[in-house]
Design a protein around this motif. Structure first.
Motif, PDB file in Angstrom:
ATOM      1  N   ALA A  35       0.882  -1.156   0.028  1.00 48.02           N
ATOM      2  CA  ALA A  35      -0.081   0.099  -0.120  1.00 48.02           C
ATOM      3  C   ALA A  35       0.829   1.367  -0.024  1.00 48.02           C
ATOM      4  O   ALA A  35       0.540   2.348  -0.552  1.00 48.02           O
ATOM      5  CB  ALA A  35      -0.881  -0.104   1.294  1.00 48.02           C
ATOM      6  N   HIS A  36       2.088   1.170   0.676  1.00 49.81           N
ATOM      7  CA  HIS A  36       2.816   2.398   0.604  1.00 49.81           C
ATOM      8  C   HIS A  36       3.498   2.544  -0.547  1.00 49.81           C
ATOM      9  O   HIS A  36       3.787   3.663  -1.027  1.00 49.81           O
ATOM     10  CB  HIS A  36       4.156   2.104   1.890  1.00 49.81           C
ATOM     11  CG  HIS A  36       5.117   3.240   1.838  1.00 49.81           C
ATOM     12  ND1 HIS A  36       6.293   3.181   1.316  1.00 49.81           N
ATOM     13  CD2 HIS A  36       5.121   4.399   2.555  1.00 49.81           C
ATOM     14  CE1 HIS A  36       6.813   4.350   1.749  1.00 49.81           C
ATOM     15  NE2 HIS A  36       5.993   4.650   2.649  1.00 49.81           N
ATOM     16  N   GLU A  37       3.594   1.595  -1.272  1.00 55.51           N
ATOM     17  CA  GLU A  37       4.498   1.549  -2.596  1.00 55.51           C
ATOM     18  C   GLU A  37       3.568   2.279  -3.265  1.00 55.51           C
ATOM     19  O   GLU A  37       3.945   3.385  -4.441  1.00 55.51           O
ATOM     20  CB  GLU A  37       4.748   0.398  -3.086  1.00 55.51           C
ATOM     21  CG  GLU A  37       5.915  -0.332  -2.430  1.00 55.51           C
ATOM     22  CD  GLU A  37       7.376   0.098  -2.770  1.00 55.51           C
ATOM     23  OE1 GLU A  37       7.348   0.920  -3.737  1.00 55.51           O
ATOM     24  OE2 GLU A  37       8.260  -0.303  -2.409  1.00 55.51           O
ATOM     25  N   LYS A  38       2.174   1.889  -3.771  1.00 51.51           N
ATOM     26  CA  LYS A  38       1.364   2.483  -4.522  1.00 51.51           C
ATOM     27  C   LYS A  38       0.663   4.073  -4.142  1.00 51.51           C
ATOM     28  O   LYS A  38       0.883   4.615  -5.014  1.00 51.51           O
ATOM     29  CB  LYS A  38      -0.127   1.666  -4.281  1.00 51.51           C
ATOM     30  CG  LYS A  38       0.054   0.365  -4.969  1.00 51.51           C
ATOM     31  CD  LYS A  38      -1.269  -0.520  -4.760  1.00 51.51           C
ATOM     32  CE  LYS A  38      -1.175  -1.862  -5.580  1.00 51.51           C
ATOM     33  NZ  LYS A  38      -2.383  -2.527  -5.433  1.00 51.51           N
ATOM     34  N   LEU A  39       1.080   4.153  -2.564  1.00 49.31           N
ATOM     35  CA  LEU A  39       0.493   5.526  -2.254  1.00 49.31           C
ATOM     36  C   LEU A  39       1.755   6.748  -2.754  1.00 49.31           C
ATOM     37  O   LEU A  39       1.494   7.588  -3.287  1.00 49.31           O
ATOM     38  CB  LEU A  39       0.514   5.646  -0.881  1.00 49.31           C
ATOM     39  CG  LEU A  39      -0.080   7.000  -0.344  1.00 49.31           C
ATOM     40  CD1 LEU A  39      -1.184   7.455  -1.046  1.00 49.31           C
ATOM     41  CD2 LEU A  39      -0.041   7.077   1.263  1.00 49.31           C
ATOM     42  N   SER A  40       3.085   5.896  -2.528  1.00 45.70           N
ATOM     43  CA  SER A  40       4.307   6.891  -2.844  1.00 45.70           C
ATOM     44  C   SER A  40       4.258   7.134  -4.280  1.00 45.70           C
ATOM     45  O   SER A  40       4.565   8.083  -4.932  1.00 45.70           O
ATOM     46  CB  SER A  40       5.289   6.233  -2.453  1.00 45.70           C
ATOM     47  OG  SER A  40       5.503   6.195  -1.213  1.00 45.70           O
TER      48      SER A  40
END
Length: 205
Positions: A176-181
């Motif tokens: 999720a962090h990768e997609k948000l970044s």
């Protein structure tokens, strides 16, 4: 090993030129290499007084040059921010400082004292850096400065690792962090220089 910050031209105008040659550098076209290698600040300040209205400004310029020649070591990291792309390049110093001996016809490119570098990883979106490191990169108005930040964190980033993700080893959260970044990075690239300055100011406030 230390970590340094640099600005490669106004709004990153010299980044492409430097990356084609795998270098980072500073200006001061008139200052000879022999004078810089002597590390005599009084001599350098006296020489620069011809180009600056006050001794104070000449002293600041001399300090920047001396730092570039004598404080940075081979193996140190040097980071620079690319404003149009909203990312940060981590470069590794691979040589001593020297005077530019390439593309001498491009006098408008104000990179004259340079060091060779390598790039251990692709450019990283600025959103991946914690608040302290963001400020260390975006705040200073100098040519070369020391980043008072744990170099181990920068080393992890250079290896393609995210220190924040290592602290939260949950695969779903990391994904999720990768997609948000990626989303934030894409949105940031749509901002012009003025919009970004306002955003950064609001962020730090």
């Amino acid at each position: 090993m230390k970590t340094w910050g640099t600005k490669l031209g106004s709004y990153g105008s010299l980044i492409d030129f430097c990356e084609k040659q795998n270098v980072v550098g500073v200006g001061w076209h008139a200052v000879p290499t022999e004078m810089m290698k002597s590390n005599n600040k009084d001599e350098i300040v006296k020489f620069l007084m011809e180009f600056y209205p006050t001794r104070k400004k000449a002293g600041i310029a001399a300090s920047q040059l001396i730092r570039f020649y004598h404080s940075i070591n081979v193996g140190d990291y040097i980071l620079y921010y690319n404003p149009p792309k909203k990312n940060v390049t981590i470069a590794k110093i691979e040589s001593a400082a020297n005077y530019r001996d390439f593309d001498l016809d491009k006098k408008e490119m104000d990179i004259w004292h340079y060091r060779k570098v390598s790039y251990p990883c692709p450019p990283i979106p600025i959103t991946r850096f914690d608040a302290v490191l963001k400020w260390s990169l975006l705040g200073p108005r100098l040519s070369i400065w020391n980043i008072e930040q744990d170099s181990k964190r920068v080393d992890l980033l250079a290896q393609g690792l995210d220190p924040k993700q290592l602290e939260v080893p949950d695969a779903e959260i990391i994904n999720a962090h990768e997609k948000l970044s990626e989303l934030i990075s894409t949105r940031l690239q749509s901002l012009d220089e003025k919009d970004l300055e306002l955003l950064v100011s609001d962020y730090f406030e």
